[in-house]
Design a protein around this motif. Structure first.
Motif, PDB file in Angstrom:
ATOM      1  N   LEU A  83       0.885  -1.116   0.063  1.00 53.45           N
ATOM      2  CA  LEU A  83       0.081  -0.010  -0.006  1.00 53.45           C
ATOM      3  C   LEU A  83       0.776   1.208   0.218  1.00 53.45           C
ATOM      4  CD1 LEU A  83      -3.105  -0.930   2.657  1.00 53.45           C
ATOM      5  CD2 LEU A  83      -2.989  -0.452  -0.088  1.00 53.45           C
ATOM      6  N   HIS A  84       1.943   1.198   1.021  1.00 56.65           N
ATOM      7  CA  HIS A  84       3.008   2.393   0.781  1.00 56.65           C
ATOM      8  C   HIS A  84       3.459   2.707  -0.513  1.00 56.65           C
ATOM      9  CE1 HIS A  84       6.408   4.627   1.871  1.00 56.65           C
ATOM     10  NE2 HIS A  84       5.789   5.009   2.930  1.00 56.65           N
ATOM     11  N   ASN A  85       3.986   1.513  -1.276  1.00 47.76           N
ATOM     12  CA  ASN A  85       4.475   1.766  -2.402  1.00 47.76           C
ATOM     13  C   ASN A  85       3.503   2.279  -3.428  1.00 47.76           C
ATOM     14  OD1 ASN A  85       7.338   1.175  -2.898  1.00 47.76           O
ATOM     15  ND2 ASN A  85       6.647  -0.575  -1.524  1.00 47.76           N
ATOM     16  N   LEU A  86       2.174   1.960  -3.478  1.00 46.45           N
ATOM     17  CA  LEU A  86       1.219   2.203  -4.509  1.00 46.45           C
ATOM     18  C   LEU A  86       0.890   3.573  -4.407  1.00 46.45           C
ATOM     19  CD1 LEU A  86      -1.440  -0.782  -4.302  1.00 46.45           C
ATOM     20  CD2 LEU A  86       0.261  -0.036  -6.377  1.00 46.45           C
ATOM     21  N   VAL A  87       0.795   4.085  -2.978  1.00 48.58           N
ATOM     22  CA  VAL A  87       0.285   5.452  -2.731  1.00 48.58           C
ATOM     23  C   VAL A  87       1.611   6.414  -3.026  1.00 48.58           C
ATOM     24  CG1 VAL A  87      -0.086   7.453  -1.082  1.00 48.58           C
ATOM     25  CG2 VAL A  87      -1.545   4.992  -1.031  1.00 48.58           C
TER      26      VAL A  87
ATOM     27  N   ASP B 202       1.970   2.786  10.087  1.00 48.58           N
ATOM     28  CA  ASP B 202       1.780   2.637  11.477  1.00 48.58           C
ATOM     29  C   ASP B 202       3.362   2.723  12.200  1.00 48.58           C
ATOM     30  OD1 ASP B 202      -0.788   2.183  11.311  1.00 48.58           O
ATOM     31  OD2 ASP B 202      -0.665  -0.030  11.530  1.00 48.58           O
ATOM     32  N   SER B 203       4.278   2.206  11.540  1.00 48.60           N
ATOM     33  CA  SER B 203       5.515   2.369  12.300  1.00 48.60           C
ATOM     34  C   SER B 203       6.342   3.580  12.160  1.00 48.60           C
ATOM     35  CB  SER B 203       6.503   0.965  11.781  1.00 48.60           C
ATOM     36  OG  SER B 203       6.693   1.310  10.365  1.00 48.60           O
ATOM     37  N   THR B 204       6.069   4.330  11.151  1.00 48.70           N
ATOM     38  CA  THR B 204       6.630   5.631  11.186  1.00 48.70           C
ATOM     39  C   THR B 204       5.736   7.054  11.181  1.00 48.70           C
ATOM     40  OG1 THR B 204       5.847   5.897   8.698  1.00 48.70           O
ATOM     41  CG2 THR B 204       8.065   4.559   9.136  1.00 48.70           C
ATOM     42  N   GLU B 205       4.694   6.717  11.485  1.00 45.08           N
ATOM     43  CA  GLU B 205       3.805   7.996  11.477  1.00 45.08           C
ATOM     44  C   GLU B 205       4.201   8.918  12.819  1.00 45.08           C
ATOM     45  OE1 GLU B 205      -0.908   9.511  11.714  1.00 45.08           O
ATOM     46  OE2 GLU B 205      -0.598   7.218  11.806  1.00 45.08           O
ATOM     47  N   GLY B 206       4.110   8.249  13.733  1.00 42.75           N
ATOM     48  CA  GLY B 206       4.647   9.222  14.784  1.00 42.75           C
ATOM     49  C   GLY B 206       5.894  10.129  14.799  1.00 42.75           C
ATOM     50  N   TYR B 207       7.050   9.515  13.943  1.00 45.96           N
ATOM     51  CA  TYR B 207       8.467  10.068  13.868  1.00 45.96           C
ATOM     52  C   TYR B 207       8.017  11.245  12.267  1.00 45.96           C
ATOM     53  CZ  TYR B 207      13.022  10.176  11.869  1.00 45.96           C
ATOM     54  OH  TYR B 207      14.548  10.770  11.582  1.00 45.96           O
ATOM     55  N   ASP B 208       7.432  10.656  11.554  1.00 48.80           N
ATOM     56  CA  ASP B 208       7.039  11.489  10.401  1.00 48.80           C
ATOM     57  C   ASP B 208       6.515  12.969  11.034  1.00 48.80           C
ATOM     58  OD1 ASP B 208       8.183   9.921   8.874  1.00 48.80           O
ATOM     59  OD2 ASP B 208       6.451   9.054   8.296  1.00 48.80           O
ATOM     60  N   ARG B 209       5.569  12.728  11.725  1.00 48.72           N
ATOM     61  CA  ARG B 209       4.816  13.843  12.447  1.00 48.72           C
ATOM     62  C   ARG B 209       5.340  14.689  13.565  1.00 48.72           C
ATOM     63  NH1 ARG B 209      -0.286  14.275  11.325  1.00 48.72           N
ATOM     64  NH2 ARG B 209      -1.608  12.522  10.594  1.00 48.72           N
ATOM     65  N   GLY B 210       6.452  14.026  14.235  1.00 50.11           N
ATOM     66  CA  GLY B 210       7.131  14.506  15.223  1.00 50.11           C
ATOM     67  C   GLY B 210       8.504  14.918  15.061  1.00 50.11           C
ATOM     68  N   ARG B 211       9.510  14.227  15.438  1.00 49.43           N
ATOM     69  CA  ARG B 211      10.757  14.524  15.354  1.00 49.43           C
ATOM     70  C   ARG B 211      11.210  14.983  13.974  1.00 49.43           C
ATOM     71  NH1 ARG B 211      14.479  10.503  17.950  1.00 49.43           N
ATOM     72  NH2 ARG B 211      12.887   9.035  16.871  1.00 49.43           N
TER      73      ARG B 211
ATOM     74  N   GLU C  61       6.396  23.272   2.160  1.00 53.45           N
ATOM     75  CA  GLU C  61       5.068  22.785   2.137  1.00 53.45           C
ATOM     76  C   GLU C  61       5.502  21.345   2.650  1.00 53.45           C
ATOM     77  OE1 GLU C  61       1.657  24.535  -0.268  1.00 53.45           O
ATOM     78  OE2 GLU C  61       3.186  23.555  -1.354  1.00 53.45           O
ATOM     79  N   TYR C  62       5.134  20.595   3.746  1.00 55.33           N
ATOM     80  CA  TYR C  62       5.305  19.158   3.984  1.00 55.33           C
ATOM     81  C   TYR C  62       3.872  18.438   3.988  1.00 55.33           C
ATOM     82  CZ  TYR C  62       6.810  15.425   7.376  1.00 55.33           C
ATOM     83  OH  TYR C  62       7.087  14.227   7.866  1.00 55.33           O
ATOM     84  N   VAL C  63       4.008  17.409   3.267  1.00 55.86           N
ATOM     85  CA  VAL C  63       2.614  16.812   2.998  1.00 55.86           C
ATOM     86  C   VAL C  63       2.903  15.336   3.573  1.00 55.86           C
ATOM     87  CG1 VAL C  63       1.235  15.920   1.049  1.00 55.86           C
ATOM     88  CG2 VAL C  63       2.881  17.943   0.712  1.00 55.86           C
ATOM     89  N   LEU C  64       1.582  15.095   4.420  1.00 57.51           N
ATOM     90  CA  LEU C  64       1.482  13.632   4.979  1.00 57.51           C
ATOM     91  C   LEU C  64       0.270  13.049   4.242  1.00 57.51           C
ATOM     92  CD1 LEU C  64       2.043  14.586   8.744  1.00 57.51           C
ATOM     93  CD2 LEU C  64       3.762  13.612   7.164  1.00 57.51           C
ATOM     94  N   VAL C  65       0.697  11.793   3.808  1.00 54.93           N
ATOM     95  CA  VAL C  65      -0.351  11.099   3.088  1.00 54.93           C
ATOM     96  C   VAL C  65      -0.651   9.592   3.764  1.00 54.93           C
ATOM     97  CG1 VAL C  65      -0.771  10.170   0.811  1.00 54.93           C
ATOM     98  CG2 VAL C  65       0.402  12.193   1.087  1.00 54.93           C
ATOM     99  N   SER C  66      -1.914   9.500   4.161  1.00 55.00           N
ATOM    100  CA  SER C  66      -2.360   8.343   4.909  1.00 55.00           C
ATOM    101  C   SER C  66      -2.310   7.313   3.888  1.00 55.00           C
ATOM    102  CB  SER C  66      -3.798   8.511   5.373  1.00 55.00           C
ATOM    103  OG  SER C  66      -4.163   7.247   6.160  1.00 55.00           O
ATOM    104  N   GLN C  67      -1.854   6.002   4.351  1.00 55.26           N
ATOM    105  CA  GLN C  67      -2.160   4.911   3.643  1.00 55.26           C
ATOM    106  C   GLN C  67      -3.361   3.940   3.784  1.00 55.26           C
ATOM    107  OE1 GLN C  67       1.401   2.050   3.254  1.00 55.26           O
ATOM    108  NE2 GLN C  67       1.273   2.041   5.566  1.00 55.26           N
ATOM    109  N   ALA C  68      -3.850   4.431   4.965  1.00 49.30           N
ATOM    110  CA  ALA C  68      -4.938   3.697   5.595  1.00 49.30           C
ATOM    111  C   ALA C  68      -6.350   4.201   5.248  1.00 49.30           C
ATOM    112  CB  ALA C  68      -5.054   3.680   7.245  1.00 49.30           C
ATOM    113  N   GLY C  69      -6.298   5.413   4.762  1.00 47.75           N
ATOM    114  CA  GLY C  69      -7.692   6.087   4.401  1.00 47.75           C
ATOM    115  C   GLY C  69      -7.077   7.328   3.501  1.00 47.75           C
ATOM    116  N   ALA C  70      -8.127   7.705   2.682  1.00 51.30           N
ATOM    117  CA  ALA C  70      -7.944   8.779   1.700  1.00 51.30           C
ATOM    118  C   ALA C  70      -7.930  10.014   2.503  1.00 51.30           C
ATOM    119  CB  ALA C  70      -9.226   8.728   1.007  1.00 51.30           C
TER     120      ALA C  70
END
Length: 196
Positions: free
Chosen positions: A41-45, A113-122, A135-144
């Protein structure tokens, strides 16, 4: 029992090793941190976002780099691999190898799930030290869902787009990113399940 500590590496030693390595690692303050592989899923997105940006920026002075372009945050010493980095006008690199970008305008991270905290935080704190980053863009792989943090002076503004019918404007690139394109061929959770 003595605990063996990992050796402290200079940035030059890290880059020399990294350029020969089969797997990717981040570097900060002399330490090297192995990066895990990405899911289907990560790769497709990530490929969908890369494709949408590359097509939208065709013929313009911007370059879209996928996951193998390393980024250096000079102010903090972090070397990392964002999922997508975009440089416009004249990209600058850490050295003649041109494999370590220093002036991204937009960075995109696909959340897991394993990187979200790090990507949003430190990691975001490090990225904020990049003077070029607009601009910093965060894209969910769980939902649109796509979130954009947009620099305004010393402040970061927040925008969120939800659902496949939504779109989000990347002002720094003058590009509208349609979530239908981001999530093409990607099965996601229903939007009401994401809110839980």
């Amino acid at each position: 029992m003595a605990v063996e500590r990992a050796p402290i590496l200079t940035p030059e030693e890290y880059l020399a090793r990294e350029r020969e390595a089969r797997t990717k690692s981040e570097y900060l303050a002399g330490q090297v941190y192995a990066m895990a592989g990405a899911s289907r899923l990560h790769n497709l997105v990530a490929v969908n976002v890369t494709t949408a940006l590359a097509l939208a920026l065709r013929g313009r002075p911007c370059e879209v780099y996928a996951a193998d372009m390393r980024v250096r945050v000079e102010a903090t010493g972090l070397y990392t691999y964002p999922d997508i980095a975009v440089a416009c006008d004249e990209p600058t690199f850490a050295d003649a190898s041109q494999d370590t970008l220093t002036n991204p305008v937009v960075i995109v991270e696909v959340l897991s799930d394993s990187t979200e905290g790090y990507d949003r935080g430190r990691k975001f704190l490090h990225y904020q030290m990049l003077e070029s980053l607009a601009e910093y863009v965060l894209v969910s792989q769980a939902g649109a869902r796509v979130e954009v943090f947009r620099r305004r002076g010393t402040t970061w503004l927040y925008e969120r787009a939800d659902g496949r019918d939504a779109s989000v404007r990347l002002e720094a690139l003058e590009v509208t990113l349609r979530l239908a394109d981001v999530y093409e061929r990607v099965e996601t959770e229903p939007e009401d399940a994401q809110a839980r």
